[in-house]
Design an enzyme around this catalytic site. Structure first.
Site, PDB file in Angstrom:
ATOM      1  N   HIS A 174      31.993  27.171  39.380  1.00  0.00           N
ATOM      2  CA  HIS A 174      32.669  28.283  40.056  1.00  0.00           C
ATOM      3  C   HIS A 174      32.041  29.605  39.643  1.00  0.00           C
ATOM      4  O   HIS A 174      31.660  30.436  40.489  1.00  0.00           O
ATOM      5  CB  HIS A 174      34.160  28.287  39.717  1.00  0.00           C
ATOM      6  CG  HIS A 174      34.896  29.498  40.201  1.00  0.00           C
ATOM      7  ND1 HIS A 174      35.732  29.480  41.297  1.00  0.00           N
ATOM      8  CD2 HIS A 174      34.918  30.784  39.738  1.00  0.00           C
ATOM      9  CE1 HIS A 174      36.224  30.690  41.496  1.00  0.00           C
ATOM     10  NE2 HIS A 174      35.743  31.507  40.554  1.00  0.00           N
ATOM     11  N   GLU A 175      31.933  29.815  38.338  1.00  0.00           N
ATOM     12  CA  GLU A 175      31.432  31.097  37.862  1.00  0.00           C
ATOM     13  C   GLU A 175      29.949  31.287  38.172  1.00  0.00           C
ATOM     14  O   GLU A 175      29.518  32.362  38.584  1.00  0.00           O
ATOM     15  CB  GLU A 175      31.698  31.233  36.361  1.00  0.00           C
ATOM     16  CG  GLU A 175      33.171  31.358  36.019  1.00  0.00           C
ATOM     17  CD  GLU A 175      33.833  32.548  36.709  1.00  0.00           C
ATOM     18  OE1 GLU A 175      33.175  33.603  36.837  1.00  0.00           O
ATOM     19  OE2 GLU A 175      34.984  32.433  37.144  1.00  0.00           O
ATOM     20  N   HIS A 203      29.270  32.441  41.686  1.00  0.00           N
ATOM     21  CA  HIS A 203      29.382  33.870  41.988  1.00  0.00           C
ATOM     22  C   HIS A 203      27.990  34.506  41.992  1.00  0.00           C
ATOM     23  O   HIS A 203      27.737  35.462  42.724  1.00  0.00           O
ATOM     24  CB  HIS A 203      30.266  34.568  40.953  1.00  0.00           C
ATOM     25  CG  HIS A 203      31.737  34.418  41.215  1.00  0.00           C
ATOM     26  ND1 HIS A 203      32.320  34.814  42.402  1.00  0.00           N
ATOM     27  CD2 HIS A 203      32.740  33.928  40.444  1.00  0.00           C
ATOM     28  CE1 HIS A 203      33.623  34.567  42.346  1.00  0.00           C
ATOM     29  NE2 HIS A 203      33.904  34.033  41.177  1.00  0.00           N
ATOM     30  N   TYR A 230      33.901  42.648  46.606  1.00  0.00           N
ATOM     31  CA  TYR A 230      34.975  42.010  45.847  1.00  0.00           C
ATOM     32  C   TYR A 230      36.300  42.742  46.072  1.00  0.00           C
ATOM     33  O   TYR A 230      36.878  43.345  45.168  1.00  0.00           O
ATOM     34  CB  TYR A 230      34.610  41.971  44.369  1.00  0.00           C
ATOM     35  CG  TYR A 230      35.298  40.876  43.597  1.00  0.00           C
ATOM     36  CD1 TYR A 230      35.136  39.539  43.955  1.00  0.00           C
ATOM     37  CD2 TYR A 230      36.108  41.176  42.517  1.00  0.00           C
ATOM     38  CE1 TYR A 230      35.771  38.534  43.250  1.00  0.00           C
ATOM     39  CE2 TYR A 230      36.741  40.179  41.799  1.00  0.00           C
ATOM     40  CZ  TYR A 230      36.570  38.864  42.170  1.00  0.00           C
ATOM     41  OH  TYR A 230      37.205  37.862  41.462  1.00  0.00           O
ATOM     42  N   GLU A 267      35.696  34.420  46.073  1.00  0.00           N
ATOM     43  CA  GLU A 267      36.347  33.461  45.182  1.00  0.00           C
ATOM     44  C   GLU A 267      36.359  32.057  45.780  1.00  0.00           C
ATOM     45  O   GLU A 267      36.146  31.065  45.091  1.00  0.00           O
ATOM     46  CB  GLU A 267      37.772  33.910  44.877  1.00  0.00           C
ATOM     47  CG  GLU A 267      37.870  35.052  43.886  1.00  0.00           C
ATOM     48  CD  GLU A 267      37.343  34.665  42.513  1.00  0.00           C
ATOM     49  OE1 GLU A 267      37.511  33.499  42.103  1.00  0.00           O
ATOM     50  OE2 GLU A 267      36.731  35.529  41.856  1.00  0.00           O
ATOM     51  N   ASP A 292      44.911  42.895  41.861  1.00  0.00           N
ATOM     52  CA  ASP A 292      43.791  41.956  41.824  1.00  0.00           C
ATOM     53  C   ASP A 292      42.820  42.199  42.976  1.00  0.00           C
ATOM     54  O   ASP A 292      42.470  41.295  43.726  1.00  0.00           O
ATOM     55  CB  ASP A 292      44.323  40.512  41.848  1.00  0.00           C
ATOM     56  CG  ASP A 292      43.242  39.455  41.688  1.00  0.00           C
ATOM     57  OD1 ASP A 292      42.206  39.767  41.082  1.00  0.00           O
ATOM     58  OD2 ASP A 292      43.445  38.328  42.171  1.00  0.00           O
ATOM     59  N   HIS A 327      42.157  36.517  44.185  1.00  0.00           N
ATOM     60  CA  HIS A 327      42.397  35.197  43.607  1.00  0.00           C
ATOM     61  C   HIS A 327      43.611  34.502  44.234  1.00  0.00           C
ATOM     62  O   HIS A 327      43.810  33.308  44.034  1.00  0.00           O
ATOM     63  CB  HIS A 327      42.643  35.293  42.096  1.00  0.00           C
ATOM     64  CG  HIS A 327      41.428  35.631  41.299  1.00  0.00           C
ATOM     65  ND1 HIS A 327      41.101  36.931  40.977  1.00  0.00           N
ATOM     66  CD2 HIS A 327      40.466  34.837  40.765  1.00  0.00           C
ATOM     67  CE1 HIS A 327      39.985  36.924  40.259  1.00  0.00           C
ATOM     68  NE2 HIS A 327      39.577  35.677  40.122  1.00  0.00           N
TER      69      HIS A 327
END
Length: 346
Positions: free
Chosen positions: A164-165, A168, A179, A188, A261, A266
């Site tokens: 996932h990270e 990005h 974002y 995301e 957020d 998210h």
């Protein structure tokens, strides 16, 4: 070297940390506030210096793992390089293997040469800070906390979190989605999609065999939850006295129009997440072979910085037609998937 400003992308969303800070015991509140503070300091530092310096590509698979020794200095002490024997440190090995599995998905399935498609070296730092409840991509490397020991396990434990990270970074070099609000939720969601694909590929699972959970295994025993998100059933991943209830919607009728957020990136990512799940189930087989390919090519070739859900739906629909034929089963699956979450093409 190129310079670019990239937001810090963390796997544990602010809304979850906010709940812990309000509902947890004294030590949990302290850890949650520390995690939120560290993340904000990192963002502030990045903006103050004008972004990160992107390292020259390695040209081939090259993983480097560092140890921060529970401090804040990055990258830390070198502890394992490409081709080295496994370490006695589980987190080091998990970071190394997870980066390799991510590299392999993009290389072997999508024909992509690392994060930047130019063989970018995959750097990771483990044991960041004390009781740090997060993992993040900072634009040039991965950073993993060990968790607080009461709510969260170490963040290298879940391979889909690692992918996932790192994904990005792929988005950063392709669509570079802003974002914020729907474009941020897409950012995301693409990471959740690729994370799920790596996990399913490692397990050899067909779409109907996968549980479609993101971050499964991160919770310590006693936490009332199975993962941090569910692509199959957004809003059902956890319901815990300290964490609160999973707030993700799975349909546009429940879209959360919030300022928090970055406009709920998210939270509302549950909608495109569920769309991908519906598409994959409709197509069947292994999700990375067709549904995943459609999403990757759309991200690479069609989706741009300010895309919203409708633009993403149109892009994936068009790509499905290009890859598998106009009116094909795969293209119809894409249409049904997006319409299933309330995103129409009109």
């Amino acid at each position: 070297m190129d310079r670019m400003i990239i937001p810090i992308h963390c796997i544990i969303p602010p809304h979850m940390l906010k709940e812990i800070a309000e509902r947890g015991d004294q030590s949990q509140r302290k850890w949650a506030m520390q995690t939120l503070t560290v993340s904000e300091q990192l963002r502030g530092r990045r903006l103050a210096i004008g972004g990160v310096r992107v390292r020259k590509p390695a040209g081939e698979k090259r993983r480097i793992i560092y140890d921060a020794a529970n401090g804040y200095e990055l990258p830390g002490t070198l502890v394992r390089s490409e081709g080295d024997s496994p370490s006695s440190d589980t987190a080091v090995n998990e970071a190394y293997d997870g980066a390799g599995a991510t590299y392999n998905l993009f290389k072997e399935v999508f024909g992509r040469n690392s994060i930047d498609n130019r063989g970018m070296q995959l750097d990771s730092t483990v044991h960041y800070a004390e009781n740090y409840d997060n993992a993040f991509w900072d634009g040039r490397q991965m950073v993993y906390g060990d968790g607080d020991g009461k709510i969260f396990e170490r963040f290298t434990k879940a391979v889909d979190v690692i992918t996932h990270e790192l994904s990005h970074g792929v988005t950063q070099y392709e669509a570079n989605l802003i974002y914020q609000e729907q474009s941020g939720a897409l950012n995301e969601s693409f990471s959740d999609v690729f994370g799920s694909l790596v996990k399913q590929r490692l397990l050899g699972q067909r779409v109907e065999q996968a549980n479609w959970l993101v971050g499964e295994g991160l919770f310590k025993p006693g936490v009332k939850g199975v993962a941090i998100r569910s692509m199959k059933a957004p809003g059902t991943a956890y319901d815990d006295p300290v964490l609160g209830k999973d707030p993700q919607p799975g349909h546009m009728k429940d879209y959360n129009d919030t300022w928090f957020d970055n406009g709920g990136v998210h939270i509302n990512s549950g909608i495109p997440n569920h769309a991908f799940y519906l598409v994959a189930i409709e197509i069947g087989g292994y999700a990375w072979e067709k549904a995943g390919l459609i999403w990757y090519v759309a991200l690479r070739d069609r989706i741009r910085r300010r895309a919203n859900f409708k633009r993403a739906a149109k892009a994936t629909f068009r790509v499905a037609g290009e890859l598998f034929g106009v009116g094909s089963r795969e293209q119809e699956a894409v249409r049904k998937g997006w319409e299933g979450v309330g995103v129409t093409f009109k």
